[in-house]
Design a protein around this motif. Structure first.
Motif, short mmCIF file in Angstrom:
data_model
loop_
_atom_site.label_atom_id
_atom_site.label_comp_id
_atom_site.label_asym_id
_atom_site.label_seq_id
_atom_site.Cartn_x
_atom_site.Cartn_y
_atom_site.Cartn_z
N MET A 83 0.57 -1.20 -0.21
CA MET A 83 0.34 0.32 0.19
C MET A 83 0.74 1.09 0.23
O MET A 83 0.36 2.57 0.28
CB MET A 83 -0.59 0.25 1.72
CG MET A 83 -0.38 -0.02 2.58
SD MET A 83 -1.22 0.01 4.44
CE MET A 83 -0.55 -1.33 4.67
N PRO A 84 2.23 1.22 -0.20
CA PRO A 84 3.04 2.67 -0.14
C PRO A 84 2.51 3.34 -1.42
O PRO A 84 1.01 2.50 -2.76
CB PRO A 84 4.32 1.63 -1.17
CG PRO A 84 3.77 0.81 -1.11
CD PRO A 84 2.79 0.25 -1.00
N GLY A 85 2.11 4.58 -1.53
CA GLY A 85 1.88 5.90 -2.44
C GLY A 85 2.79 5.06 -3.72
O GLY A 85 4.12 4.99 -3.55
N LYS A 86 2.26 4.65 -4.52
CA LYS A 86 2.65 4.83 -5.71
C LYS A 86 3.45 5.87 -6.47
O LYS A 86 2.53 7.10 -6.25
CB LYS A 86 1.99 3.98 -7.55
CG LYS A 86 0.87 3.06 -5.94
CD LYS A 86 0.09 1.55 -7.21
CE LYS A 86 -1.23 2.04 -6.77
NZ LYS A 86 -2.08 0.82 -7.95
N LEU A 87 3.91 5.00 -7.55
CA LEU A 87 4.45 6.21 -8.78
C LEU A 87 3.46 8.05 -9.34
O LEU A 87 2.86 8.19 -8.35
CB LEU A 87 3.18 6.07 -9.40
CG LEU A 87 2.04 6.00 -9.00
CD1 LEU A 87 1.20 7.11 -8.96
CD2 LEU A 87 1.42 4.46 -8.82
N GLN A 88 4.53 8.77 -9.17
CA GLN A 88 4.45 9.79 -10.04
C GLN A 88 5.70 10.10 -10.77
O GLN A 88 6.12 9.07 -11.09
CB GLN A 88 3.90 11.07 -9.34
CG GLN A 88 4.86 11.13 -8.28
CD GLN A 88 4.01 10.65 -7.17
OE1 GLN A 88 4.08 9.33 -6.83
NE2 GLN A 88 2.93 11.66 -6.84
N LYS B 24 6.83 10.78 -2.12
CA LYS B 24 5.93 9.53 -0.90
C LYS B 24 5.49 11.19 0.08
O LYS B 24 4.10 10.43 0.43
CB LYS B 24 6.84 9.05 -0.01
CG LYS B 24 6.76 7.99 -1.23
CD LYS B 24 7.78 6.73 -0.33
CE LYS B 24 8.41 6.02 -1.34
NZ LYS B 24 9.61 5.69 -1.76
N LEU B 25 5.42 12.05 -0.24
CA LEU B 25 5.34 13.25 1.07
C LEU B 25 4.29 13.87 0.57
O LEU B 25 3.44 14.60 0.82
CB LEU B 25 6.18 14.01 2.03
CG LEU B 25 6.99 12.68 2.74
CD1 LEU B 25 7.94 13.57 3.28
CD2 LEU B 25 5.57 11.99 3.28
N ALA B 26 3.78 14.35 -0.69
CA ALA B 26 3.23 15.05 -1.94
C ALA B 26 1.88 14.90 -1.29
O ALA B 26 1.38 13.73 -1.73
CB ALA B 26 3.71 15.40 -3.06
N LEU B 27 1.13 15.63 -1.22
CA LEU B 27 0.02 16.19 -0.79
C LEU B 27 -0.66 16.34 -2.06
O LEU B 27 -0.14 16.73 -2.91
CB LEU B 27 -0.85 16.99 -0.17
CG LEU B 27 -0.57 17.25 1.48
CD1 LEU B 27 -0.90 17.96 2.01
CD2 LEU B 27 -0.21 15.34 1.55
N GLY C 31 -9.93 6.73 -6.64
CA GLY C 31 -8.47 6.42 -7.12
C GLY C 31 -8.04 7.10 -8.03
O GLY C 31 -8.62 7.55 -8.78
N PRO C 32 -6.69 7.05 -7.55
CA PRO C 32 -6.28 8.07 -8.86
C PRO C 32 -6.52 6.61 -10.09
O PRO C 32 -6.81 6.02 -10.02
CB PRO C 32 -4.55 7.52 -8.86
CG PRO C 32 -4.50 6.01 -8.12
CD PRO C 32 -5.39 5.93 -7.46
#
Lengths: 248, 248
Positions: A1-6, A15-18, A95-96
């Motif tokens: 469940m980690p923040g995926k991709l940009q 990982k910290l960008a809102l 979802g994204p």
DNA sequence: GCAAAAGTGTTCCGACTACACCCATGC
DNA sequence: GCATGGGTGTAGTCGGAACACTTTTGC
């Protein structure tokens, strides 16, 4: 469940960008045509990208100072003129990548949809043609391919409608002030399909619950014995609401 | 898609300007302490404004590329270490002015909360102290004043928990692999309160449903006759899920 | 033996099902 | 009269509520 991709999924700041969001409201608007015994859902044609030329659920983006519910009522009012309805929040799809506009704009905006579900009185509902037209009631079985993830939203809404009918008095929000038990039964049949219950049993159960008031008047519609007209008594309903109640 | 927004709410253009949102996820995390027969909810102390010094539901803002559900799992994982749980979306609270930060920033940003509801296995859940500490299980009756509209979210979550217990097998997500019918009953009592059903009737009903598998083993806990250990059989449950099922 | 907890059985009653049947109207 | 829909009644059955009772353990 980690923040995926940009753009660069490995960059630590990523990982910290809102996420920044636009919030949309999409409505699953149902109505029952009791004459033809059909359950209908309101669809609108999209005139812009993305999904131009596709049918979709009526929706809008939430404006400044506007609550989600206000936005939902606004969408509805922009499409149909109706006085009697039931509306509630359904589910939030967020979802994204659910909206192609996200990709085009390179991930700096997300589009989230707070879906709502509504049931409106069919007889008084007049569609508002917005010039190019492209707004219509569709029988549930004949819904075409829809834009975005609107099929998922629609099926979610249909499920909610059936559940609500079983244990909530939402039918009375869209029936006329006075109605016959036949009217009520027809509405249930149109939504739940044949064979959910025998008419006479349905009748007996509803009357025993005690919140249907016989007006004393009768109505005659063509052949057959005239039917008694009933009125929904909200106060009586409130008093007996604690005990489980199944209209099935 | 207009870019920047006015600070004057009466300006006509304001009415058409879309709101920009940050989307938060707030979790109502329940757990049942069967030893003390208590239903607990997880609260965290806020260390920043707004509402500094208040208890609140654990929450976070959604990051880029992160789905709502991912965010909900992340909040949970940041606060407690637990392997067995049930989680689902609850409701979305999004009225304007529900977050004081909005006013301070004069309409630039709205804060919306997609609340989730979770039930976790109490025995294995270890709280993660984040330095300053300020995280605790609260019995439902002793919850203090909460930040934001979290009381509303909590009561909504509690209602959902009770409903879910009645017709969903979520209890088995937080019970051990094998358990006694007494364990199961205790869990229901802790959530629904005394007097929802007699133990022997509860027992008979659950067994008749047919998805509880007797392991053949027994367990003896202090005085009294040893209890049979059962296992939840998900396949058997799936086959009989179509018919209405009430655990009451 | 006695208390405590697990587990079984039994009786009562209300609710739902599935019909059969009577009633009032238009034609 | 007769077709059509409204309305009432009943016999059978299933399931839940309440509670008595038996079984197996620790002490």
């Amino acid at each position: 469940m980690p923040g995926k991709l940009q753009k660069n999924p490995d960059h630590p700041l990523t990982k910290l960008a809102l996420a920044d969001f636009k919030v949309g409201v999409d409505n699953v608007i149902f109505s029952v045509d009791t004459d033809q015994n059909r359950l209908l859902v309101l669809l609108v044609m999209r005139h812009q990208e993305p999904y131009m030329g596709y049918w979709s659920l009526p929706g809008t983006l939430v404006r400044q100072g506007e609550s989600l519910e206000d936005a939902a009522y606004r969408v509805l009012a922009e499409k149909i003129r109706v006085n009697h309805l039931y509306l509630e929040q359904l589910y939030t799809f967020g979802g994204p990548h659910r909206d192609p506009r996200e990709d085009a704009q390179a991930y700096d905006v997300r589009y989230l949809s707070v879906s709502h579900f509504a049931l409106v009185r069919f007889e008084e509902a007049t569609l508002i043609a917005d010039g190019v037209c492209g707004i219509a009631w569709y029988p549930l079985a004949q819904v075409p391919r829809l834009a975005f993830d609107h099929h998922q939203i629609l099926s979610y809404g249909y499920q909610r409608l059936r559940n609500k009918l079983e244990y909530s008095p939402i039918a009375f929000d869209v029936l006329p002030e006075v109605f016959t038990l036949g009217d009520l039964y027809q509405l249930y049949v149109a939504v739940l399909g044949e064979g959910f219950a025998d008419y006479s049993n349905f009748r007996a159960r509803l009357l025993k619950l005690g919140f249907l008031q016989d007006t004393g008047h009768k109505t005659s519609r063509g052949a057959g014995r005239p039917a008694s007209l009933y009125r929904f008594n909200a106060e009586a309903f409130a008093t007996c609401q604690d005990k489980p109640m199944v209209f099935i």
